[in-house]
Design a protein around this motif. Structure first.
Motif, PDB file in Angstrom:
ATOM      1  N   HIS A 313      -5.364  15.554 -29.552  1.00 22.77           N
ATOM      2  CA  HIS A 313      -6.226  15.537 -30.355  1.00 22.77           C
ATOM      3  C   HIS A 313      -6.935  14.203 -30.770  1.00 22.77           C
ATOM      4  N   SER A 330      -9.927  15.631 -32.864  1.00 20.89           N
ATOM      5  CA  SER A 330      -9.806  16.030 -34.220  1.00 20.89           C
ATOM      6  C   SER A 330      -9.042  15.235 -35.127  1.00 20.89           C
ATOM      7  N   GLY A 439      -7.915  20.884 -34.079  1.00 18.83           N
ATOM      8  CA  GLY A 439      -7.875  20.663 -32.689  1.00 18.83           C
ATOM      9  C   GLY A 439      -7.411  21.828 -31.699  1.00 18.83           C
TER      10      GLY A 439
END
Length: 449
Positions: A313, A330, A439
């Motif tokens: 992520h 993310s 994510g």
């Protein structure tokens, strides 16, 4: 300290709370775990297996006020009614990191910053393992610090520590601390005063002495402004991509140079680093200095920086489809982190942005957006601020309310040579459980293209 039979209340039944409860029980406390919401069945089973009492869906104030010590979740603000009531009775309230530190003699390597904490913490741990050190990873990563202390001692703990955790630490002392950067984040927790947030971050250096080392970024304005007006007890070691003189690590052309006092200097070409992007050069410098202070040899530093695989992520390459690269960033939950993500991409970008806004000023990103972004997908329930800032700046801006819709919209905008970048600049709680869920859903949708 004598703890047998003393009452410990742990507020919050997340990973840090369960770890604190288990450690407290091991140390002889009579423990109660209290959560304002539902406690997961797996957590209940763990508490019952350790003969630890619990309550859910609210705190029984009478039981709170019987405590001799309260350990609270970092997510509970200091002005919460239960905290005010407990402190009003003179009962100490501390965090799980503070609590666990009382029951270990290990050396503590502690990392904080608005951005890059998880990557740098993981990188430091990776290099220490390369060097054969008995080091455990904890804090905001994996099993809690308290749980790991309860399960058995290590020689070193490498701890990622947030400002919320630092708020609840008092006697705690790091042997090596890393302060990566300070940019606006979580200001709602700090009365919307940047100075309060800066002070919280600098608690990473509290109680340090000249025998301890603080690694910081000389290019970070908030850090340098604070240091101009405050004296710290730690030995100060700085890193910079702009200035070579006096830095423990610096960038010379395309070579990362280490010049830690007492350690033979050496360099590593930026192209040899496993992690790409300007922000990761800072992370690599800070990690390298931190481990060199601990006596880790050059060969382990070099190898660790060259073969570290990164973390999920955080600027994580997913796959290429039709000549378009898809990157999961993310974990970029604030403006500054998204800036690093956009800055790291070469070529055109279709940017997936948005979520739970933290008071973002998206104008900060306008130069990068004008330069690189050909389209924006607003993955959020409220895209008003994104549209207000970027309508007319980029050719296309569309809204999406699921990862699947966002990926399909981005695919339609992108052309060969572009990058679809999920780098939201926001928290995830409007549409997802957390940034990991966001994510993971993004990656799953990309793999289905």
């Amino acid at each position: 300290m004598e703890t047998k039979g003393k009452r410990l209340v742990v507020l919050g039944a997340g990973e840090s709370g369960i770890g604190a409860a288990i450690l407290g029980a091991r140390e002889g406390y009579c423990v109660l775990v209290s959560d304002s919401g539902m406690i997961a069945d797996s957590r209940k089973a763990e508490l019952e297996a350790n003969a630890i009492a619990w309550e859910e869906n609210g705190h029984t104030l009478e039981r709170m006020l019987e405590a001799e010590l309260v350990v609270k979740s970092p997510g509970i603000p200091a002005n919460a009614p239960v905290i005010s009531a407990v402190r009003g009775r003179g009962i100490p309230v501390i965090g799980e990191i503070e609590f666990a530190s009382r029951y270990t003699h290990a050396k503590l390597v502690c990392i904080t910053g608005s951005n890059g904490k998880t990557t740098t913490t993981s990188l430091i741990h990776h290099i220490m393992l390369k060097a054969g050190l008995d080091a455990a990873l904890a804090g905001n990563i994996g099993a809690s610090f308290a749980r790991q202390v309860a399960q058995g001692e290590h020689a070193y703990y490498v701890l990622e520590i947030s400002s919320f955790q630092l708020d609840d630490m008092y006697d705690f002392k790091a042997d090596v601390a890393v302060l990566l950067n300070i940019t606006p984040d979580h200001l709602d927790r700090y009365e919307h005063q940047m100075a309060n947030y800066v002070r919280a971050k600098f608690r990473i250096a509290q109680n340090m002495t000249s025998a301890d080392s603080l690694v910081y970024c000389a290019d970070d304005a908030e850090t340098m402004n604070y240091l101009k007006e405050h004296s710290l007890g730690a030995r100060l070691l700085s890193v910079s991509q702009r200035v070579a003189s006096g830095q423990a690590a610096y960038l010379s052309g395309q070579t990362l140079q280490f010049a830690v006092p007492g350690v033979p200097p050496f360099g590593i070409a930026v192209d040899e680093l496993s992690l790409r992007g300007r922000h990761n050069v800072y992370n690599a410098m800070a990690a390298g200095v931190a481990v060199l202070v601990l006596g880790v040899p050059e060969v382990a530093v070099r190898e660790g920086l060259m073969d570290f695989k990164g973390i999920a992520h955080r600027f994580e390459f997913v796959r290429s489809v039709g000549g378009v690269a898809y990157i999961n960033d993310s974990k970029a939950t604030n403006i500054d982190s998204a800036w690093y993500g956009l800055d790291s991409v070469k070529g055109g970008v279709v940017w997936i942005a948005g979520g739970t806004d933290k008071g973002n000023d998206y104008r900060t990103l306008l130069p990068l957006v004008r330069e690189k972004v050909r389209g924006i997908v607003c993955l959020t329930t409220d895209s008003g601020k994104l549209h207000a800032c970027y309508d007319g700046v980029v050719p296309q801006i569309v809204d999406a309310h699921s990862a699947s819709d966002a990926v399909k919209a981005a695919q339609g905008m992108a052309k060969a040579g572009d990058t679809v970048l999920l780098s939201p600049a926001c928290a995830s709680f409007d549409l997802f459980k957390n940034y990991e869920d966001r994510g993971d859903q993004f990656k799953r949708c990309v793999m289905e293209l």
